[in-house]
Design an enzyme around this catalytic site. Structure first.
Site, PDB file in Angstrom:
ATOM      1  N   CYS A   1       0.841  -1.198   0.000  1.00  0.00           N
ATOM      2  CA  CYS A   1       0.000   0.000   0.000  1.00  0.00           C
ATOM      3  C   CYS A   1       0.874   1.244   0.000  1.00  0.00           C
ATOM      4  O   CYS A   1       0.412   2.323  -0.360  1.00  0.00           O
ATOM      5  CB  CYS A   1      -0.987  -0.014   1.149  1.00  0.00           C
ATOM      6  SG  CYS A   1      -0.216  -0.284   2.710  1.00  0.00           S
TER       7      CYS A   1
HETATM    8  C1  UN1 Z   1       1.072  -2.679   3.548  1.00  0.00           C
HETATM    9  O1  UN1 Z   1       1.406  -2.688   2.355  1.00  0.00           O
HETATM   10  O2  UN1 Z   1      -0.135  -2.838   3.877  1.00  0.00           O
HETATM   11  O3  UN1 Z   1       6.039   0.401   5.072  1.00  0.00           O
HETATM   12  C2  UN1 Z   1       2.031  -2.561   4.687  1.00  0.00           C
HETATM   13  C3  UN1 Z   1       5.986  -0.650   4.424  1.00  0.00           C
HETATM   14  C4  UN1 Z   1       5.802  -1.943   5.168  1.00  0.00           C
HETATM   15  C5  UN1 Z   1       4.361  -2.221   5.472  1.00  0.00           C
HETATM   16  C6  UN1 Z   1       3.423  -2.140   4.291  1.00  0.00           C
HETATM   17  N1  UN1 Z   1       6.560  -1.874   6.387  1.00  0.00           N
HETATM   18  O4  UN1 Z   1       6.071  -0.656   3.197  1.00  0.00           O
END
Ligand code: UN1
Length: 542
Positions: A307
């Protein structure tokens, strides 16, 4: 427990899918392994090796989900009454068990969702970090003592648990994200019904078993498998039935809004961690090589399925040509393949066929927007492979890396999230324009700027509307003890991780203890202090 994890290690030494172990998967309700009440199942498939079916899992019915909720409701009073340091000890045991079995869990995560071994290691480490952080939070979980305005009266505050939490997470961080949610829920004394992601049921089962092995009492975490539109929806429906006290969801903005509406009309708390169109700005003073590394990793690491992955790459016009030349050289060289069997892979397959189909549809949207395609050709197939693709394309669900240029603010692809290996490149005239562009999408999760001008970095930090910002760093890579979450279309303001997440899984209980033996009225019986006439002649001080 041993069985599930042994299958993962066996997989690492075995290349013939027919010889790979398959698992009979179960729900865990009230500590018991159960099948779905109507016997329906679904299978979990390795997206890097589609012939490799990891096992069959219960497709939970509404009755199964209700049984899990009932178990969680029954377990809640005793768990909430368990001393928080004891809850912390159990969470510490979970962290130690995860460390002990880390290699097997990492191998299992890679086998089930196709992430590289290195990245699965990161996701499992994030779960361990979360356990270690919250283990000692059990010895804090502070409340306050507060002075009363009345004599012989004491005021204090306590954190209380909310009750039963419905946990629904995406499959891209199948170890880290459910632990981000459940560990703080547990330390606060809540019980959980956890709907595993449809594409990571075996890893979820292994993690749930580790939680029980750590000493978690039966019924405190209940695991149900199934589809988002099945078991996931049944948990959300139970909010309307008054059976759920909290929902924590990571996934799409559309589903998050639906959950927010259901929770809103029932005055039930919800944590929503949703989509992003995360911008990376590169200014003319930046270290270009470093910024290229950040964009390449942010855009294509995890096959762009975080995300926090890079969405809009916003380049100052004066460094545009140099930057793009360097970036494209790396993109064209990308090593893609199955990381279980090959080294130095940047990214593996899509998380599943469903993610692949959604990604291909999103590419149509980008191309329909009028962006110029610089690189990428959809799904990798025999006769359509980039130079550094390793393996047989049809074994799995692999995608080319995609780069689209000449993107402007008026295009749909500037605003819409593309979950997969694709970035959209936007040119900026100056800092003001770059900051405007970084703020112009409907999302506000992560963001980044590369600059060597301290004032620009400061203005970006104070001017960007996002939950997270990297300065001379990529958009990904949040650490487990900082608040994680977004603003605008990326969430509802709730945060995961660190001490901040405690607010999402507890409510404040204010208690007053009247020791005077009489009714004293707040505000009305408070002693009034008259001001005394000034004894100093201030005029003499002039
Ligand atoms: C996600 O994609 O839901 O900061 C979490 C980051 C990771 C967590 C992503 N530590 O990209």
């Amino acid at each position: 427990m041993a069985h599930v994890l042994e299958t993962a290690l066996e997989f690492m030494d075995n290349t013939n899918p027919d010889d790979l172990p398959k698992v009979r998967g179960y729900n865990i309700i009230d500590g018991q392994l159960t099948l779905s009440s109507d016997g329906a199942t679904f299978s979990s498939q390795n997206p890097a090796l589609l012939n490799d079916v990891l096992g069959e899992f219960p497709l939970s019915t509404r009755a199964d989900v209700h049984a899990a909720i009932e178990a969680a409701r029954r377990a809640h009073p005793a768990w909430a009454a368990t001393p928080a340091p004891t809850r912390g000890q159990i969470i510490g045991n979970m962290g130690r068990l995860l460390m002990e079995h880390k290699d097997a869990i990492v191998a299992l995560e890679t086998r089930e969702i196709g992430k590289t071994i290195k990245e699965s290691g990161g996701s499992v480490q994030e779960a361990i970090d979360t356990c270690l952080f919250f283990q000692s939070e059990g010895r804090r979980l502070y409340g306050q003592t507060v002075h009363s305005e009345l004599a012989d009266k004491e005021l204090m505050t306590y954190r209380r648990s909310l009750g039963v939490c419905g946990i629904i997470n995406a499959c891209n961080f199948p170890a880290a994200v459910p632990f981000w949610k459940m560990i703080p829920a547990l330390i606060c004394g809540n019980t959980c019904v956890w709907k595993s992601p449809q594409d990571a049921p075996l890893l979820s089962l292994a993690l749930a078993r580790i939680m029980h092995q750590a000493g978690l009492p039966d019924g405190v975490v209940n695991l149900v498998h199934g589809k988002g539109s099945g078991a996931g929806q049944y948990i959300v429906d139970a909010v309307d039935e008054g059976l759920i006290d909290k929902i924590s969801f990571t996934g799409s903005t559309a589903v998050g809004k639906m959950i927010g509406e259901v929770c809103g009309r029932n005055l039930v708390s919800c944590s929503l961690e949703l989509g992003g169109k995360n911008p990376q700005v590169v200014m003319d003073s930046a270290d270009i090589d470093n910024a290229v590394e950040g964009a390449y990793w942010g855009g294509f690491g995890t096959a762009g399925q975080r995300c926090t992955s890079l969405g809009n790459l916003i380049l100052h016009q004066d460094i545009y040509d140099e930057f793009m030349e360097k970036l494209m050289a790396k993109v064209k060289d990308t090593r893609i393949g199955d990381s279980s069997r090959n080294n130095n892979i940047l990214y593996g397959p899509m998380l599943s066929e469903k993610y692949a189909n959604d990604f291909l549809q999103a590419l149509e949207m980008v191309e329909g927007s009028g962006a110029t395609k610089l690189w990428g050709n959809g799904r990798i197939e025999t006769g359509n492979t980039p130079d550094n693709f390793i393996g047989t394309p049809e074994d799995g669900v692999f995608m080319w890396p995609h780069v689209y240029a000449d993107v402007t603010e008026d295009m749909a692809c500037f605003h819409e999230e593309v979950f997969g290996p694709a970035i959209t490149v936007v040119k900026a005239k100056d800092f003001k324009h770059a900051l405007h562009l970084a703020n112009a999408s409907p999302y506000g999760l992560s963001s980044s700027i590369y600059t060597n001008d301290r004032l620009e970095a400061y203005r970006f930090k104070t001017g960007i509307k996002a939950g997270m910002t990297g300065i001379n760093n990529s958009t990904t890579g949040a650490e487990a003890h900082l608040p994680f979450g977004g603003v605008k279309g990326s969430g509802n303001g709730s945060r995961e991780s660190g001490i901040w997440v405690i607010e999402s899984y507890s409510y404040w209980h204010a208690v007053n203890d009247e020791l005077s033996g009489k009714l004293q009225l707040a505000q009305m019986d408070v002693e009034e202090i008259e001001m005394v006439e000034a004894k100093v002649d201030y005029s003499t001080l002039a």
